[in-house]
Design a protein around this motif. Structure first.
Motif, short mmCIF file in Angstrom:
data_model
loop_
_atom_site.label_atom_id
_atom_site.label_comp_id
_atom_site.label_asym_id
_atom_site.label_seq_id
_atom_site.Cartn_x
_atom_site.Cartn_y
_atom_site.Cartn_z
N GLN A 1 3.96 15.20 3.00
CA GLN A 1 3.78 13.75 3.01
C GLN A 1 2.42 13.41 3.60
O GLN A 1 2.03 13.95 4.62
N VAL A 2 1.70 12.54 2.95
CA VAL A 2 0.38 12.16 3.41
C VAL A 2 0.47 11.29 4.65
O VAL A 2 1.42 10.52 4.82
N GLN A 3 -0.48 11.42 5.53
CA GLN A 3 -0.62 10.52 6.67
C GLN A 3 -1.85 9.65 6.48
O GLN A 3 -2.92 10.15 6.13
N LEU A 4 -1.67 8.36 6.72
CA LEU A 4 -2.75 7.39 6.58
C LEU A 4 -3.00 6.73 7.92
O LEU A 4 -2.06 6.23 8.55
N VAL A 5 -4.25 6.71 8.35
CA VAL A 5 -4.59 6.15 9.65
C VAL A 5 -5.71 5.13 9.47
O VAL A 5 -6.83 5.49 9.10
N GLU A 6 -5.37 3.88 9.75
CA GLU A 6 -6.35 2.80 9.65
C GLU A 6 -7.14 2.65 10.95
O GLU A 6 -6.63 2.93 12.03
N SER A 7 -8.35 2.16 10.82
CA SER A 7 -9.18 1.85 11.98
C SER A 7 -10.16 0.76 11.59
O SER A 7 -10.33 0.44 10.41
N GLY A 8 -10.81 0.19 12.61
CA GLY A 8 -11.84 -0.80 12.36
C GLY A 8 -11.45 -2.24 12.58
O GLY A 8 -12.29 -3.14 12.48
N GLY A 9 -10.18 -2.47 12.89
CA GLY A 9 -9.76 -3.83 13.16
C GLY A 9 -10.30 -4.33 14.49
O GLY A 9 -10.88 -3.58 15.27
N GLY A 10 -10.10 -5.62 14.73
CA GLY A 10 -10.55 -6.19 15.99
C GLY A 10 -10.62 -7.70 15.91
O GLY A 10 -10.08 -8.32 14.99
N LEU A 11 -11.31 -8.26 16.90
CA LEU A 11 -11.48 -9.70 16.99
C LEU A 11 -12.87 -10.07 16.49
O LEU A 11 -13.87 -9.48 16.92
#
Length: 124
Positions: A1-11
């Motif tokens: 199963q693939v793992q997906l990791v998001e980043s880059g969010g913020g205010l």
């Protein structure tokens, strides 16, 4: 199963920009189309953008056309969402997802793997 990791969010302030990234595990990333969705508080998860396996074809929700750009780097197993001219109503948790089989890009049901999401908050 693939793992997906998001980043880059913020205010970010209204009118500003952010770039979200989604890193995928595994060796089959380039074989799959990918998408971004978002879910605002108290609302359903909505389609934002999609991209085919090669990056040649992209799809957008009407509300973000001309403001957001989806792209991918198959060598890095990463899909991006460049967001510009941000509005407060874009405040949401943003999810990336891997599309399973079939032609549909716009429905959640077309996607078989999801990341945990990254929070984007746009202040007025």
């Amino acid at each position: 199963q693939v793992q997906l990791v998001e980043s880059g969010g913020g205010l970010v302030q209204a009118g500003g920009s952010l770039r979200l990234s989604c890193a995928a595990s595994g060796r089959t990333f380039s074989a799959y189309a990918m998408g971004w969705f978002r879910q605002a508080p108290g609302k359903e998860r909505d389609f934002v953008a999609g991209i085919n396996w090669s990056g040649d074809n992209t799809y957008y929700a009407d509300s973000v056309k001309g403001r957001f750009t989806i792209s991918r780097d198959n060598a890095k197993n990463t899909v991006y969402l460049q967001m510009g001219s941000l509005k407060p109503e874009y405040t949401a948790v943003y999810y990336c997802a891997r599309r399973g089989s079939g032609p549909d890009y716009y429905s959640q049901q077309a996607y078989d793997s999801w990341g945990q999401g990254t929070q984007v908050t746009v202040s007025s």
